[in-house]
Design a protein around this motif. Sequence first.
Motif, PDB file in Angstrom:
ATOM      1  N   GLY A  44      -1.718  10.349  -9.170  1.00 31.78           N
ATOM      2  CA  GLY A  44      -2.083   9.118  -8.494  1.00 31.78           C
ATOM      3  C   GLY A  44      -3.545   9.085  -8.101  1.00 31.78           C
ATOM      4  N   GLY A  89      -4.549   8.219  -5.110  1.00 28.74           N
ATOM      5  CA  GLY A  89      -4.678   8.438  -3.664  1.00 28.74           C
ATOM      6  C   GLY A  89      -4.437   7.141  -2.930  1.00 28.74           C
ATOM      7  N   LEU A  90      -3.811   7.238  -1.758  1.00 26.57           N
ATOM      8  CA  LEU A  90      -3.480   6.037  -0.983  1.00 26.57           C
ATOM      9  C   LEU A  90      -4.747   5.268  -0.640  1.00 26.57           C
ATOM     10  CD1 LEU A  90      -0.752   7.428   1.402  1.00 26.57           C
ATOM     11  CD2 LEU A  90      -0.481   5.558  -0.200  1.00 26.57           C
ATOM     12  N   PHE A 135       0.712  10.000   8.785  1.00 26.05           N
ATOM     13  CA  PHE A 135      -0.249  10.703   7.943  1.00 26.05           C
ATOM     14  C   PHE A 135      -0.717   9.773   6.815  1.00 26.05           C
ATOM     15  CE2 PHE A 135      -0.801  14.224   4.599  1.00 26.05           C
ATOM     16  CZ  PHE A 135      -2.138  14.393   4.935  1.00 26.05           C
ATOM     17  N   ALA A 136       0.223   9.047   6.230  1.00 29.22           N
ATOM     18  CA  ALA A 136      -0.125   8.129   5.151  1.00 29.22           C
ATOM     19  C   ALA A 136      -1.055   7.034   5.661  1.00 29.22           C
ATOM     20  CB  ALA A 136       1.144   7.505   4.563  1.00 29.22           C
ATOM     21  N   LEU A 180       0.243   7.061  -5.734  1.00 22.60           N
ATOM     22  CA  LEU A 180       0.851   8.387  -5.554  1.00 22.60           C
ATOM     23  C   LEU A 180       1.246   9.014  -6.885  1.00 22.60           C
ATOM     24  CD1 LEU A 180       3.045   7.588  -2.457  1.00 22.60           C
ATOM     25  CD2 LEU A 180       0.891   8.789  -2.503  1.00 22.60           C
ATOM     26  N   GLY A 210     -13.308   4.834   5.842  1.00 25.43           N
ATOM     27  CA  GLY A 210     -13.964   6.082   6.222  1.00 25.43           C
ATOM     28  C   GLY A 210     -13.782   6.430   7.688  1.00 25.43           C
ATOM     29  N   LEU A 268      -3.144   7.234   8.172  1.00 23.88           N
ATOM     30  CA  LEU A 268      -4.455   7.857   8.356  1.00 23.88           C
ATOM     31  C   LEU A 268      -5.174   7.958   7.020  1.00 23.88           C
ATOM     32  CD1 LEU A 268      -6.284   9.566  10.345  1.00 23.88           C
ATOM     33  CD2 LEU A 268      -5.095  11.544   9.446  1.00 23.88           C
ATOM     34  N   ASN A 269      -4.402   8.354   6.018  1.00 24.51           N
ATOM     35  CA  ASN A 269      -4.925   8.523   4.663  1.00 24.51           C
ATOM     36  C   ASN A 269      -5.518   7.210   4.154  1.00 24.51           C
ATOM     37  OD1 ASN A 269      -5.285   9.778   2.214  1.00 24.51           O
ATOM     38  ND2 ASN A 269      -3.264  10.719   2.245  1.00 24.51           N
ATOM     39  N   GLN A 322      -6.764   3.839  -2.684  1.00 22.73           N
ATOM     40  CA  GLN A 322      -7.824   3.914  -3.681  1.00 22.73           C
ATOM     41  C   GLN A 322      -7.434   3.327  -5.029  1.00 22.73           C
ATOM     42  OE1 GLN A 322      -9.766   8.015  -3.379  1.00 22.73           O
ATOM     43  NE2 GLN A 322      -8.073   8.146  -1.970  1.00 22.73           N
ATOM     44  N   LEU A 372      -8.752   6.252   6.164  1.00 19.94           N
ATOM     45  CA  LEU A 372      -9.908   7.064   5.790  1.00 19.94           C
ATOM     46  C   LEU A 372     -10.429   6.658   4.419  1.00 19.94           C
ATOM     47  CD1 LEU A 372      -8.956  10.645   7.028  1.00 19.94           C
ATOM     48  CD2 LEU A 372     -10.595   9.055   8.006  1.00 19.94           C
ATOM     49  N   ALA A 373      -9.511   6.337   3.516  1.00 21.65           N
ATOM     50  CA  ALA A 373      -9.943   5.997   2.165  1.00 21.65           C
ATOM     51  C   ALA A 373     -10.620   4.629   2.138  1.00 21.65           C
ATOM     52  CB  ALA A 373      -8.757   6.022   1.212  1.00 21.65           C
TER      53      ALA A 373
END
Lengths: 475, 165
Positions: free
Chosen positions: A335, A337-338, A35-36, A363, A46, A38-39, A340, A42-43
């Motif tokens: 935080g 965001g991962l 999940f991390a 985080l 995109g 993916l995070n 960012q 995406l950040a």
Amino acid sequence: MSVVTNTTTIGAIDAPSRRNTELLLLAFAVAIPVFAYLNVGLALDGEVPSGMLGYGLGLGLMASVAHIVVRKFARYADPLLLPLATLLNGLGLVLIWRLDQSPRLNARADFAPQATNQLVYSALGIALFVGVLMILKDHRVLQRFTYISMAAAMVLLLLPLVPGLGADVFGAKIWIRVGGFSIQPGEFAKIVIAVFFSGYLMVKRDALALASRRFMGLYLPRGRDLGPILTIWAMSLLILVFENDLGTSLLFFGMFVVMLYVATERTSWIVMGLLMSAGGAVVVAQFASHVQSRVAAWLDPFGCLETAPPNSNMINACDQMTQVLMSFGAGGTLGTGLGQGNSDLISFAANSDFIFATVGEELGLTGVMAFLLLYGLIIERGIRTALAARDPFGKLFAVGLSGAFALQVFVVAGGVMGLIPLTGMTMPFLAAGGSSVIANWALIGILIRISDTARRPAPAPAPSPDAEMTQVVRP
Amino acid sequence: MSELTLTVMRLGFLAVLWLFVIVAVQVIRSDLFGTRVTQRGSRRNADARPQQAARQPAAPAQQRQRRGAPTKLVVTEGSLNGTTVALQGQTITLGRAHDSTIVLDDDYASSRHARIYPDRDGQWIVEDLGSTNGTYLNRTRLTTPTPVPPGAPIRIGKTVIELRK
């Protein structure tokens, strides 16, 4: 005379192996890093990162191999140690991969992407974990190697001082270079020396605990019993002076004091240990420039950034420290965001010594607390294993290993957050670095072995415990 | 990627991370509170009186136990004087055998001397297990399993125990 009873001893009834709990937690621990990942993808771009499937499968495969081996060779082991270590390792991989994507870091000459290497090192770590569980059937055999392990630990600790073999990285000489690989022998030495400390203290603890004089509310040991603690103290000072590494020396001396305290139950050892390490550190800080620059960066990072001479070690240390503090500050409570944050500004060693700053920035305080709790849980399980262990060697060994783990987390996290002067140690499982990951997997393997022995249901009592006959009352 | 998605993922990740920590702590909880024996005992008590449990569904666990039932076993004489054992529906064995609940260090006790257990109504029963010197309840030697009133001394060799509330 045989009697059927429902219960014999409390706790001995169908002791649950808890392997299914472990499997569930392990699945969870693999899902969170995916999940991390993916995070981060995406950040940054995109889109779903292309490596997600392979990465998730790799981590999942390692976790399942470890689980199957535990199921087969350590059935009653603690259910939490493996998932906790897997989660930290997985999140470490994500954080390292995230820093690999940074254009700022890639522009630097001394930076190379680490995520793939780290995945290989993790696999090696798991292999060693499997090896420990398969070969080490009973941790008590290590007791035989008490003095051999002392010699081995000495050699490991002193290897970086051998000319031609040792490597000087940013002032600290704790690495050796063998055919293109750099190894940090201190990481392995901490396990080996724990064997020596527990074997030695198991035999000597009565002498150390009982033969003492009371003075000002403290039990002072006899002069001749002071020998070992003085030797270890001198060793750790030697490491500090010649290898320029505060972390390693603090780790070994601290570990010894912790084990002495656990073995003897005497507070005086802790008082003496703190005094001796403080005294040693102050004396060494008078003439070691490396230590001085770290202390300056600790006391006033922003001030020393202006006063330090340009292009010196000191200004590098201060610059790093200011970046780290800014990083933690930018993270705030939740935080950025991962993917960012701007923790890549730390530049040198951003993905190893300072990886915790990335956690702090991306985080936030919430994430830092969760990470510290994860480490805390590993340590708690280690101490719990020590409490449950039935043999004194296993007790001391488990305390020593979890104490070393705890001290390492404290020294690194405290250093990065500005609580104590920074030292060049790695955050267990999180930071990029092969030696650290491999050694810590071995450490977890040994703890799992001890916890398996400790939690295994007690064997049935010997058939004839009452050799003498019951006497008959004569009226 | 929209700002909103990223914010949701950021907070979602923190939530998942904390969820893991909480689940791990839940696993530890079973280590700290209550052994398996305790759980079994209370479950059996609940099963034994389903009608009573149905009448008072909200009653706490202790209420389900018989009012006035003894809650602990106390050793009042002998080398173990002062020892107490909580009564939680489990059978208590007494004797010199190492696997007894209460190991008697007493030359006049047999290796498996007596046991104390609750019957279906929660009444505590003491039974002599064919010991050499016998078990005495209120100075009478036991021949059959006998209900133990709270406060009545049970003598085994030099040891005297009683049940208390």
